[in-house]
Design an enzyme around this catalytic site. Sequence first.
Site, PDB file in Angstrom:
ATOM      1  N   GLU A 103      20.088 -30.860 127.757  1.00  0.00           N
ATOM      2  CA  GLU A 103      18.680 -30.423 127.836  1.00  0.00           C
ATOM      3  C   GLU A 103      18.363 -29.928 129.251  1.00  0.00           C
ATOM      4  O   GLU A 103      17.582 -28.994 129.432  1.00  0.00           O
ATOM      5  CB  GLU A 103      17.729 -31.558 127.433  1.00  0.00           C
ATOM      6  CG  GLU A 103      17.950 -32.121 126.030  1.00  0.00           C
ATOM      7  CD  GLU A 103      17.474 -31.217 124.887  1.00  0.00           C
ATOM      8  OE1 GLU A 103      16.806 -30.201 125.146  1.00  0.00           O
ATOM      9  OE2 GLU A 103      17.794 -31.550 123.720  1.00  0.00           O
ATOM     10  N   ASN A 158      13.335 -24.924 121.994  1.00  0.00           N
ATOM     11  CA  ASN A 158      14.333 -25.125 120.935  1.00  0.00           C
ATOM     12  C   ASN A 158      15.576 -24.270 121.157  1.00  0.00           C
ATOM     13  O   ASN A 158      16.394 -24.120 120.244  1.00  0.00           O
ATOM     14  CB  ASN A 158      13.717 -24.814 119.568  1.00  0.00           C
ATOM     15  CG  ASN A 158      12.603 -25.784 119.254  1.00  0.00           C
ATOM     16  OD1 ASN A 158      12.741 -26.988 119.457  1.00  0.00           O
ATOM     17  ND2 ASN A 158      11.472 -25.261 118.815  1.00  0.00           N
ATOM     18  N   HIS A 188      23.120 -35.438 119.429  1.00  0.00           N
ATOM     19  CA  HIS A 188      22.145 -34.346 119.535  1.00  0.00           C
ATOM     20  C   HIS A 188      22.467 -33.411 120.707  1.00  0.00           C
ATOM     21  O   HIS A 188      22.468 -32.185 120.564  1.00  0.00           O
ATOM     22  CB  HIS A 188      20.739 -34.924 119.675  1.00  0.00           C
ATOM     23  CG  HIS A 188      19.671 -33.889 119.818  1.00  0.00           C
ATOM     24  ND1 HIS A 188      19.300 -33.052 118.789  1.00  0.00           N
ATOM     25  CD2 HIS A 188      18.908 -33.526 120.880  1.00  0.00           C
ATOM     26  CE1 HIS A 188      18.364 -32.233 119.208  1.00  0.00           C
ATOM     27  NE2 HIS A 188      18.096 -32.496 120.480  1.00  0.00           N
ATOM     28  N   HIS A 204      20.913 -27.877 115.221  1.00  0.00           N
ATOM     29  CA  HIS A 204      20.455 -28.746 114.129  1.00  0.00           C
ATOM     30  C   HIS A 204      21.361 -28.620 112.917  1.00  0.00           C
ATOM     31  O   HIS A 204      21.676 -29.613 112.257  1.00  0.00           O
ATOM     32  CB  HIS A 204      19.020 -28.394 113.725  1.00  0.00           C
ATOM     33  CG  HIS A 204      17.993 -28.956 114.663  1.00  0.00           C
ATOM     34  ND1 HIS A 204      16.751 -28.387 114.824  1.00  0.00           N
ATOM     35  CD2 HIS A 204      18.021 -30.025 115.490  1.00  0.00           C
ATOM     36  CE1 HIS A 204      16.064 -29.096 115.713  1.00  0.00           C
ATOM     37  NE2 HIS A 204      16.818 -30.085 116.140  1.00  0.00           N
ATOM     38  N   HIS A 224      18.850 -25.265 119.709  1.00  0.00           N
ATOM     39  CA  HIS A 224      18.589 -26.248 118.657  1.00  0.00           C
ATOM     40  C   HIS A 224      18.696 -25.649 117.255  1.00  0.00           C
ATOM     41  O   HIS A 224      18.927 -26.368 116.296  1.00  0.00           O
ATOM     42  CB  HIS A 224      17.201 -26.864 118.830  1.00  0.00           C
ATOM     43  CG  HIS A 224      17.085 -27.775 120.028  1.00  0.00           C
ATOM     44  ND1 HIS A 224      17.328 -27.352 121.319  1.00  0.00           N
ATOM     45  CD2 HIS A 224      16.765 -29.088 120.134  1.00  0.00           C
ATOM     46  CE1 HIS A 224      17.142 -28.368 122.151  1.00  0.00           C
ATOM     47  NE2 HIS A 224      16.808 -29.432 121.457  1.00  0.00           N
ATOM     48  N   ARG A 270       6.077 -22.597 123.256  1.00  0.00           N
ATOM     49  CA  ARG A 270       6.794 -23.886 123.220  1.00  0.00           C
ATOM     50  C   ARG A 270       8.092 -23.810 122.417  1.00  0.00           C
ATOM     51  O   ARG A 270       9.013 -24.591 122.652  1.00  0.00           O
ATOM     52  CB  ARG A 270       5.875 -24.986 122.680  1.00  0.00           C
ATOM     53  CG  ARG A 270       6.510 -26.374 122.751  1.00  0.00           C
ATOM     54  CD  ARG A 270       5.515 -27.495 122.624  1.00  0.00           C
ATOM     55  NE  ARG A 270       6.198 -28.774 122.631  1.00  0.00           N
ATOM     56  CZ  ARG A 270       5.590 -29.939 122.755  1.00  0.00           C
ATOM     57  NH1 ARG A 270       4.294 -30.002 122.876  1.00  0.00           N
ATOM     58  NH2 ARG A 270       6.287 -31.060 122.747  1.00  0.00           N
ATOM     59  N   LYS A 289       5.130 -34.885 121.216  1.00  0.00           N
ATOM     60  CA  LYS A 289       5.653 -34.824 119.846  1.00  0.00           C
ATOM     61  C   LYS A 289       6.053 -36.241 119.437  1.00  0.00           C
ATOM     62  O   LYS A 289       6.896 -36.865 120.087  1.00  0.00           O
ATOM     63  CB  LYS A 289       6.864 -33.906 119.769  1.00  0.00           C
ATOM     64  CG  LYS A 289       6.486 -32.443 119.709  1.00  0.00           C
ATOM     65  CD  LYS A 289       7.685 -31.580 119.337  1.00  0.00           C
ATOM     66  CE  LYS A 289       7.299 -30.114 119.271  1.00  0.00           C
ATOM     67  NZ  LYS A 289       8.453 -29.238 119.044  1.00  0.00           N
ATOM     68  N   GLU A 337       2.682 -25.772 120.028  1.00  0.00           N
ATOM     69  CA  GLU A 337       3.762 -24.870 119.587  1.00  0.00           C
ATOM     70  C   GLU A 337       3.266 -23.706 118.723  1.00  0.00           C
ATOM     71  O   GLU A 337       3.780 -23.431 117.633  1.00  0.00           O
ATOM     72  CB  GLU A 337       4.843 -25.662 118.853  1.00  0.00           C
ATOM     73  CG  GLU A 337       6.167 -24.913 118.865  1.00  0.00           C
ATOM     74  CD  GLU A 337       7.367 -25.764 118.487  1.00  0.00           C
ATOM     75  OE1 GLU A 337       7.450 -26.914 118.963  1.00  0.00           O
ATOM     76  OE2 GLU A 337       8.213 -25.256 117.764  1.00  0.00           O
ATOM     77  N   ARG A 397      -6.704 -45.294 114.392  1.00  0.00           N
ATOM     78  CA  ARG A 397      -6.912 -43.846 114.620  1.00  0.00           C
ATOM     79  C   ARG A 397      -6.606 -43.420 116.048  1.00  0.00           C
ATOM     80  O   ARG A 397      -7.122 -42.424 116.547  1.00  0.00           O
ATOM     81  CB  ARG A 397      -8.334 -43.429 114.252  1.00  0.00           C
ATOM     82  CG  ARG A 397      -8.659 -43.653 112.793  1.00  0.00           C
ATOM     83  CD  ARG A 397      -9.874 -42.876 112.373  1.00  0.00           C
ATOM     84  NE  ARG A 397     -10.122 -43.076 110.960  1.00  0.00           N
ATOM     85  CZ  ARG A 397     -10.877 -44.051 110.460  1.00  0.00           C
ATOM     86  NH1 ARG A 397     -11.464 -44.903 111.273  1.00  0.00           N
ATOM     87  NH2 ARG A 397     -11.034 -44.170 109.169  1.00  0.00           N
ATOM     88  N   LYS A 444       9.365 -28.594 131.508  1.00  0.00           N
ATOM     89  CA  LYS A 444       8.760 -29.016 130.233  1.00  0.00           C
ATOM     90  C   LYS A 444       7.236 -29.017 130.353  1.00  0.00           C
ATOM     91  O   LYS A 444       6.531 -28.547 129.441  1.00  0.00           O
ATOM     92  CB  LYS A 444       9.279 -30.396 129.839  1.00  0.00           C
ATOM     93  CG  LYS A 444       8.653 -30.950 128.583  1.00  0.00           C
ATOM     94  CD  LYS A 444       9.510 -30.818 127.351  1.00  0.00           C
ATOM     95  CE  LYS A 444       8.720 -31.106 126.084  1.00  0.00           C
ATOM     96  NZ  LYS A 444       9.459 -31.848 125.094  1.00  0.00           N
TER      97      LYS A 444
HETATM   98  N1  GLY Z   1      11.703 -31.058 122.225  1.00  0.00           N
HETATM   99  C1  GLY Z   1      11.013 -29.851 122.034  1.00  0.00           C
HETATM  100  C2  GLY Z   1       9.545 -29.951 122.271  1.00  0.00           C
HETATM  101  O1  GLY Z   1       9.082 -30.951 122.777  1.00  0.00           O
HETATM  102  O2  GLY Z   1       8.833 -29.043 121.976  1.00  0.00           O
END
Ligand code: GLY
Length: 366
Positions: free
Chosen positions: A186, A248, A268, A255, A251, A244, A144, A240, A122, A230
């Site tokens: 990025e 993107n 990417h 994507h 993206h 946040r 993430k 998010e 956990r 970031k």
């Molecule tokens: N790569 C996008 C984020 O971390 O929200």
Amino acid sequence: MSSVIPVRLPENPYEIAIAYGSLNQLGNYLKQLNLGKKVLLVSNQEIFDHYGKIVITSLQEAGFDAYTHAIPEGEVHKTLDSIARLYDTALENRLERSSTMVALGGGVVGDMTGFAAATWLRGINFVQVPTSLLAMVDASIGGKTGVNHPNGKNLIGAFYQPRLVLIDPQVLKTLPVREFRAGMAEVIKYGVIWDEDLFAKLEQEERLDDFAGLSEELLQIILTRSCQAKADVVQEDEKEAGLRAILNYGHTIGHGIESLTGYSAINHGEAVAMGMVAAGRIATKLEMWTQEEEKRQNNLIQKAGLPIYIPANLDSEAAIALLQTDKKVKAGKVRFILPTEIGKVTITDRVSSDIVREAIDEIKAA
Ligand code: GLY
């Protein structure tokens, strides 16, 4: 040359340390965090060949019991099956609640190790040691973690913050140039969405397309400002709920391009570059920013050795249809991140398919 960026999350604060030659200090960094004795170092074979020995020695010299686990390389192995193998290694070595999983690698290694750390017992300690530029400035920060489902990328996962992100810029010397450029996509993104000064600094440089062409000082600035951008965003919106989503930028259409080209022909970062060009064109068409700003963005993308056109044979209708399946669709509406000036973006769901179609068609390679 070094810098430390705090990520000030109320429940899980941590630091991003950027320091030349710090890889052989990992053990000491971990010691300062008072972590348990057992450390499972997770990477892929190629990175183990380059850096495994130096990291294991550093951990052992600092008094840790170091174990290793290699994940097969590549996005196709970013699966729950690979996580099951990782759990097997955790069990074999009797990892405890106080133990730590260290991800040494790019985004795939980081995402998978983070997910395993989030779920084993956990949740055990997790440390990110990114080795690609993309992982350094994006994937390793913000918590993430996850794996792919056969029907979609990153559909299974958890927000799980690391205890530390340790960046040694020197490891970029073994990164293939195409991967370096993918990371620059990025970096440029942060310039467009958040940090006008970073953008202006990048504009002044003659070359951005190769690690070998960058001074240590410039690389330190690029890493520090990107990680700061970031951290700023994640601090304001960890899960998010709103802001946040601006990360993107590029993206949404990116994507779609990755998916339609099978995740191999275009990497990417290249897809994000194309996505930023598309978003920039949409913003110009909607008179949200100027043609001049669009040109400045695209010049920078080109300077980093990244594409500013999308493949002529890309099926525009299929790309538009794919937008509907994007994870970021909310209440059936596609949300676009569009620039309003260099350093600022807005989130909007008011972009018609016609405008998207026109923009895509206008930026197709001749
Ligand atoms: N790569 C996008 C984020 O971390 O929200």
